[in-house]
Design a protein around this motif. Sequence first.
Motif, PDB file in Angstrom:
ATOM      1  N   PHE A 140       0.841  -1.208   0.000  1.00 48.10           N
ATOM      2  CA  PHE A 140       0.000   0.000   0.000  1.00 48.10           C
ATOM      3  C   PHE A 140       0.868   1.247   0.000  1.00 48.10           C
ATOM      4  N   PRO A 141       0.392   2.354  -0.600  1.00 46.41           N
ATOM      5  CA  PRO A 141      -0.868   2.453  -1.332  1.00 46.41           C
ATOM      6  C   PRO A 141      -0.884   1.555  -2.561  1.00 46.41           C
ATOM      7  N   THR A 142      -2.096   1.133  -2.925  1.00 51.01           N
ATOM      8  CA  THR A 142      -2.253   0.354  -4.141  1.00 51.01           C
ATOM      9  C   THR A 142      -3.393   0.987  -4.953  1.00 51.01           C
ATOM     10  N   VAL A 143      -3.458   0.639  -6.228  1.00 52.07           N
ATOM     11  CA  VAL A 143      -4.422   1.309  -7.103  1.00 52.07           C
ATOM     12  C   VAL A 143      -5.414   0.278  -7.626  1.00 52.07           C
ATOM     13  N   VAL A 144      -6.701   0.541  -7.408  1.00 52.76           N
ATOM     14  CA  VAL A 144      -7.758  -0.352  -7.902  1.00 52.76           C
ATOM     15  C   VAL A 144      -8.458   0.360  -9.055  1.00 52.76           C
ATOM     16  N   LYS A 145      -8.570  -0.339 -10.203  1.00 51.06           N
ATOM     17  CA  LYS A 145      -9.168   0.296 -11.378  1.00 51.06           C
ATOM     18  C   LYS A 145     -10.261  -0.563 -11.983  1.00 51.06           C
ATOM     19  N   ALA A 146     -11.399   0.064 -12.301  1.00 53.41           N
ATOM     20  CA  ALA A 146     -12.436  -0.616 -13.081  1.00 53.41           C
ATOM     21  C   ALA A 146     -11.899  -0.769 -14.497  1.00 53.41           C
ATOM     22  N   ASP A 147     -12.272  -1.869 -15.168  1.00 48.71           N
ATOM     23  CA  ASP A 147     -11.685  -2.148 -16.483  1.00 48.71           C
ATOM     24  C   ASP A 147     -12.130  -1.190 -17.581  1.00 48.71           C
ATOM     25  N   GLY A 148     -13.413  -0.892 -17.660  1.00 47.42           N
ATOM     26  CA  GLY A 148     -13.929  -0.139 -18.820  1.00 47.42           C
ATOM     27  C   GLY A 148     -14.007   1.355 -18.574  1.00 47.42           C
ATOM     28  N   LEU A 149     -14.798   2.030 -19.399  1.00 50.97           N
ATOM     29  CA  LEU A 149     -14.927   3.487 -19.280  1.00 50.97           C
ATOM     30  C   LEU A 149     -15.682   3.850 -17.998  1.00 50.97           C
ATOM     31  N   ALA A 150     -15.168   4.848 -17.279  1.00 51.66           N
ATOM     32  CA  ALA A 150     -15.832   5.284 -16.052  1.00 51.66           C
ATOM     33  C   ALA A 150     -15.680   6.788 -15.888  1.00 51.66           C
ATOM     34  N   ALA A 151     -15.621   7.499 -17.027  1.00 54.38           N
ATOM     35  CA  ALA A 151     -15.521   8.967 -17.029  1.00 54.38           C
ATOM     36  C   ALA A 151     -14.395   9.470 -16.129  1.00 54.38           C
ATOM     37  N   GLY A 152     -13.284   8.754 -16.124  1.00 56.28           N
ATOM     38  CA  GLY A 152     -12.125   9.193 -15.343  1.00 56.28           C
ATOM     39  C   GLY A 152     -12.285   8.984 -13.848  1.00 56.28           C
ATOM     40  N   LYS A 153     -13.364   8.294 -13.439  1.00 57.40           N
ATOM     41  CA  LYS A 153     -13.618   8.188 -12.000  1.00 57.40           C
ATOM     42  C   LYS A 153     -13.475   6.755 -11.477  1.00 57.40           C
ATOM     43  N   GLY A 154     -13.068   5.843 -12.343  1.00 58.77           N
ATOM     44  CA  GLY A 154     -12.999   4.435 -11.952  1.00 58.77           C
ATOM     45  C   GLY A 154     -11.656   3.999 -11.394  1.00 58.77           C
ATOM     46  N   VAL A 155     -10.852   4.957 -10.928  1.00 58.24           N
ATOM     47  CA  VAL A 155      -9.534   4.627 -10.378  1.00 58.24           C
ATOM     48  C   VAL A 155      -9.502   5.038  -8.923  1.00 58.24           C
ATOM     49  N   ILE A 156      -9.239   4.077  -8.043  1.00 52.76           N
ATOM     50  CA  ILE A 156      -9.230   4.410  -6.607  1.00 52.76           C
ATOM     51  C   ILE A 156      -7.877   4.071  -6.005  1.00 52.76           C
ATOM     52  N   ASN A 160      -4.882   1.643   2.370  1.00 53.24           N
ATOM     53  CA  ASN A 160      -4.782   0.452   3.226  1.00 53.24           C
ATOM     54  C   ASN A 160      -5.772  -0.605   2.745  1.00 53.24           C
ATOM     55  N   LEU A 161      -5.724  -1.765   3.423  1.00 54.68           N
ATOM     56  CA  LEU A 161      -6.548  -2.909   3.011  1.00 54.68           C
ATOM     57  C   LEU A 161      -8.038  -2.552   2.997  1.00 54.68           C
ATOM     58  N   ASP A 162      -8.505  -1.866   4.038  1.00 55.70           N
ATOM     59  CA  ASP A 162      -9.936  -1.547   4.110  1.00 55.70           C
ATOM     60  C   ASP A 162     -10.381  -0.715   2.918  1.00 55.70           C
TER      61      ASP A 162
END
Length: 429
Positions: A140-156, A160-162
């Motif tokens: 951590f930090p780590t990056v979680v990303k939705a695969d498809g289009l998400a208007a630039g908002k699908g990257v978190i 931490n783990l939670d």
Amino acid sequence: MKVLVVGSGGREHTLAWKLKQSPQVEEVYCAPGNAGTALLGKNVPLKDTDIAGLADFVRSAEIGLTMVGPEAPLVAGIVEEFRGQGLRVVGPTKGAAQLEGSKVFTKRFLKRHNIPTAEFEVFDDAAKAETALRSGQFAFPTVVKADGLAAGKGVIISQNLDEALAAISMIMRDRKFGESGNRVLIEEFLRGEEASFMVLTDGENILPMVPSQDHKAIFDGDKGPNTGGMGAYSVDSLLTPDLRQKILDDIIRPTVDGMAEQGSPFEGVLYAGLMLTDQGPQVLEYNVRFGDPETQAVLPRLKSDLLEAFAAVADGDVSGCELDWTTDAAVCVVVASGGYPGAYEKDKEITGISMAEDDSDTIVFHAGSKLVEGRVLTSGGRVLGVTSLASSLESAIIRTYEAVNKVHFEGMYYRRDIAAKGLRKMGIG
Ligand code: AMP
Ligand code: GLY
């Protein structure tokens, strides 16, 4: 020639504004457009994803060239449809647009071609992603990303783990971004300065544009949730000549060649979102279109005729083209509706735009605005992009904020630190 710009944001107003400067352009249409494009040319009440409707309009209005602004119609196949009907269009095919349409496609492509990017793993099952996170496999930090289009908002970005588990849950279980949550990527967190590097390409030859930097977070100091982009600046010193060359040699060239080799040559605007790490530039993402708001900072620096370059891309050969740029710095501050990127109110009257534009080095690009009986009203989250040019970044910042102070609408919000990072990089400020 009549031209059509597809889309309705600040990027599209900028494209329309720049195209209108070409002596070959007789009228600029924008579908669906905003108040800025309505004042500059003609708006066409068609959605940017109404591909059949757009093609019908282009044929009946005898449009000579169509430039597609946003990713959605590209990923949906507008280019194939237009070409199939013999219509000239600038943009990648659906296959090539996968570079933006699927992060998994892109990460696998980058790995295959040895193009520098963060380490990653793909999961199509929430439980497996959660088990991997719990096993301590990711630092951590780590990056979680939705695969498809998400208007630039699908990257978190999860500290931490939670937080990472909550991101998986939101994307894959609650389906916050719909189908884009079928798969996620968990990615190594890269440190460094971000840069946006855009090129025009015909699938083989490459015309680089000047570099820029976006400001994605809503609050000053890059705090708060990500937005579509709260401002951008463009100045040559963002990249040293060596770094610029390295990006072209190690990232852009193998990408263009790799796409051609696999039978999906990339034609149009290729935008590399880069992290300039201590180990060199790495690809964060590709976009298959102009950046927004980067375009509002980049195109005002272009001296060449944009129509000529676009026509060359549409006709498949840019080898005879060159893009000339001013050495000026450009700064674009996005003025948004209060509350954005969350809920916000619309239909507020905007005043002061022409006062801001009294300075001949300032242009006010519209985004979420509409023209109603001669009045300009807000109609979206990002409302305006105020851009100024000056011989130094410092002066461009001052000039831009002077202009921003002249525009007004109820609840308007903007970041006060756009391009401050650029000054710090130069050892000023
Ligand atoms: P993307 O849509 O993939 O470009 O991600 C949006 C933003 O998230 C980027 O502009 C970065 O600020 C941040 N980001 C994405 N991937 C990473 C990464 N691997 N490391 C650090 N920050 C990242
Ligand atoms: N400014 C980021 C984007 O256009 O995706």
